[in-house]
Design an enzyme around this catalytic site. Structure first.
Site, PDB file in Angstrom:
ATOM      1  N   CYS A 101       0.836  -1.199   0.000  1.00 17.02           N
ATOM      2  CA  CYS A 101       0.000   0.000   0.000  1.00 17.02           C
ATOM      3  C   CYS A 101       0.879   1.262   0.000  1.00 17.02           C
ATOM      4  O   CYS A 101       1.558   1.524  -0.985  1.00 17.02           O
ATOM      5  CB  CYS A 101      -0.978  -0.041   1.170  1.00 17.02           C
ATOM      6  SG  CYS A 101      -2.396   1.063   0.940  1.00 17.02           S
ATOM      7  N   HIS A 118      -3.716  -5.520   0.922  1.00 15.11           N
ATOM      8  CA  HIS A 118      -3.467  -5.881   2.316  1.00 15.11           C
ATOM      9  C   HIS A 118      -4.007  -7.287   2.567  1.00 15.11           C
ATOM     10  O   HIS A 118      -4.990  -7.708   1.955  1.00 15.11           O
ATOM     11  CB  HIS A 118      -4.192  -4.924   3.269  1.00 15.11           C
ATOM     12  CG  HIS A 118      -3.624  -3.553   3.333  1.00 15.11           C
ATOM     13  ND1 HIS A 118      -2.403  -3.275   3.895  1.00 15.11           N
ATOM     14  CD2 HIS A 118      -4.140  -2.365   2.917  1.00 15.11           C
ATOM     15  CE1 HIS A 118      -2.174  -1.965   3.831  1.00 15.11           C
ATOM     16  NE2 HIS A 118      -3.205  -1.395   3.243  1.00 15.11           N
TER      17      HIS A 118
END
Length: 501
Positions: A348, A445
């Site tokens: 991310c 994630h």
């Protein structure tokens, strides 16, 4: 005519401070009462955490929303999908004085602490609406407070602790943490600070994280009851399997400092502790592997030379944490690690940092401007107003593994590096990987929680995989429920819950 269903009941759990065990206690009780056949739902009026979870699309949030990670774990303990109703207000700190404000799963905007304090009264109706709608589908709602019950300086606009308990007319159980010391002062001091009406709202207390012979603390439990008038609802021994459950509080990272020396028998994964680190439960599946040592490096320490893999985690403020990373000299350590042939992984915001430039033209995460990235992948990222909140469950064609995870980011990444994706999910390219395979990043994630994919990745890194992560989480929730059944009178606790009016 069939008999009417009994009215839902609710009980609130507040703490003497942060990290006293409120979240895990609610998760364990949720599993225990669910096993008794009750429809249980967790609820937290206001949470402050950069460790968040994505909820599936629903009528309340058609695009999917986000809630605190603890409420997602509690929903799992109940055997239900997470919902934005379970955590209507989520604050995600972006600086020392300001946070992103998420209301019912959707970003409302950014606010400094003083501005948010003025905003809170207007949010209480939405909090109460979420609570009552959640209660309508439940037999029992377990409500978790935030921080300390005795933050009387903030009481006037409180919606997280006694302010909510008063508005919803709920009984409260207070939780103290004996492991940090001073639990007598924690509990009795809370009683002293609260006004009489709030003292009476608390029906009992729990002392958590006890080590040793409980008989030696019997007098302490009696003293707290005598001084407060509150019932002693449990002295809970230390629960070591808590480490197997996803933490929410950043304090959990304090235990992941590097060992005194390198472990040559393990794969050594090193994580710089960014100032706005987010979604750090990405590390949990790696920590569960006996063959892997995860070390989180605090500010002021160099990244160790013995690292096999350096993992750049998520962050709530990419450009600010790039500056923080450089202030620690970690950029020099990272580039030296790369020159030595080491591996670097970015997730991310960590993925965004691996590129050449991060632009924030509208100042969404801080002052408007641009920041040079680490230049390890030929990419650039622009922070955008649209926030991607998407669950991912897909087959990765490159590894032939099923991957489950989620995206939670503000930003669009472009550049030639996308032509060499890390993953290819049902034909959709995701992330980027360098030609030599030593630098990789993506927005997904939770992908390490997929056992088959984690085994595939660790094999590439020269380490075996033996952990069954998701099974371990389920087993730990069951063990936590068993622990509470042994050390608390759950029937008596249930009797304290009040009807939701």
């Amino acid at each position: 005519m069939p008999p009417a269903s009994p009215a839902p009941r609710a009980l609130m759990f507040q703490g003497t401070g942060s990290d006293v065990g409120k979240s895990l206690l609610v998760a364990g009780l949720a599993r225990a009462f669910t096993r008794r056949g009750l429809r249980v739902r967790p609820f937290k009026p206001q949470n402050m955490s950069n460790n968040a979870a994505v909820t599936p699309p629903s009528p309340d949030c058609p695009q999917g929303g986000e809630i605190g990670r603890a409420q997602a774990l509690q929903a799992r303990a109940c055997g239900v999908a997470p919902s934005v109703l379970m955590n209507p207000i989520l604050l995600k700190p972006q600086s020392d004085v300001g946070s992103q404000v998420v209301v019912c799963g959707t970003v409302l905007g950014n606010a400094k602490a003083a501005d948010y304090h003025r905003l809170k009264p207007s949010l209480l109706p939405r909090v109460l609406d979420s609570f009552h709608r959640l209660a309508s589908e439940a037999d029992l709602v377990l409500v978790e407070g935030a921080g300390s019950a005795a933050e009387v300086n903030l009481r006037a606009a409180d919606i997280a602790n006694m302010g909510f308990a008063e508005a919803a007319d709920l009984p409260v159980i207070l939780i103290g943490d004996i492991d940090r010391g001073g639990v007598l002062a924690q509990v009795v001091g809370t009683h002293v600070l609260l006004p009489a009406a709030e003292q009476q709202r608390i029906k009992g207390f729990v002392v958590n994280k006890f080590r040793g012979d409980p008989a030696l603390f019997a007098d302490g439990m009696t003293l707290m009851t005598e001084r407060t008038g509150w019932a002693a609802c449990g002295l809970l021994p230390w629960f070591p399997d808590a480490a197997r459950l996803p933490p929410e509080d950043g304090m959990a990272l304090d235990s992941l400092h590097p060992s005194s020396g390198p472990r040559t028998d393990r794969l050594r994964v090193v994580v710089p502790r960014l100032s706005r680190i987010a979604n750090f439960d990405d590390l949990d599946p790696l920590r569960a592997e006996p063959s892997v040592e995860v070390s989180v490096i605090p500010a002021g320490q160099p990244l160790p030379l013995y690292a096999d893999v350096i993992l750049l985690p998520g962050s709530k403020a990419t450009r600010a944490d790039l500056a923080f990373l450089r202030a620690q000299g970690w950029d020099i350590d990272l580039l030296a690690h790369h020159r030595r042939g080491g591996r670097i992984v970015g997730l991310c915001a960590g993925y965004q940092m691996l590129g050449e430039t991060v632009f924030d033209p509208d100042g969404l995460e801080g002052p408007a401007g641009e920041t040079a990235g680490l230049g390890l992948l030929p990419l650039s990222t622009t922070i955008t107003r649209h926030k991607t909140l998407t669950e991912t469950s897909a087959h990765d064609e490159l590894s032939n593994c099923r991957i489950q995870g989620y995206e939670m980011h503000m930003g669009q990444t472009i550049g030639p590096g996308l032509a060499s994706p890390w993953l290819r999910l049902e034909g959709r390219p995701e992330g980027s990987i360098s030609p030599d395979g030593r630098v990789m990043g993506c927005y997904i994630h939770g992908l390490f929680a997929s056992d088959a994919y984690r085994a595939h990745l660790l094999a590439q890194w020269g380490s075996p995989s033996t952990a069954a992560y998701e099974q371990g989480v389920e087993a730990a929730l069951d063990a936590l429920a068993d622990h509470l059944e042994r050390h608390m009178d759950l029937s008596a606790l249930l009797a304290l819950a009040a009807p939701v009016s």
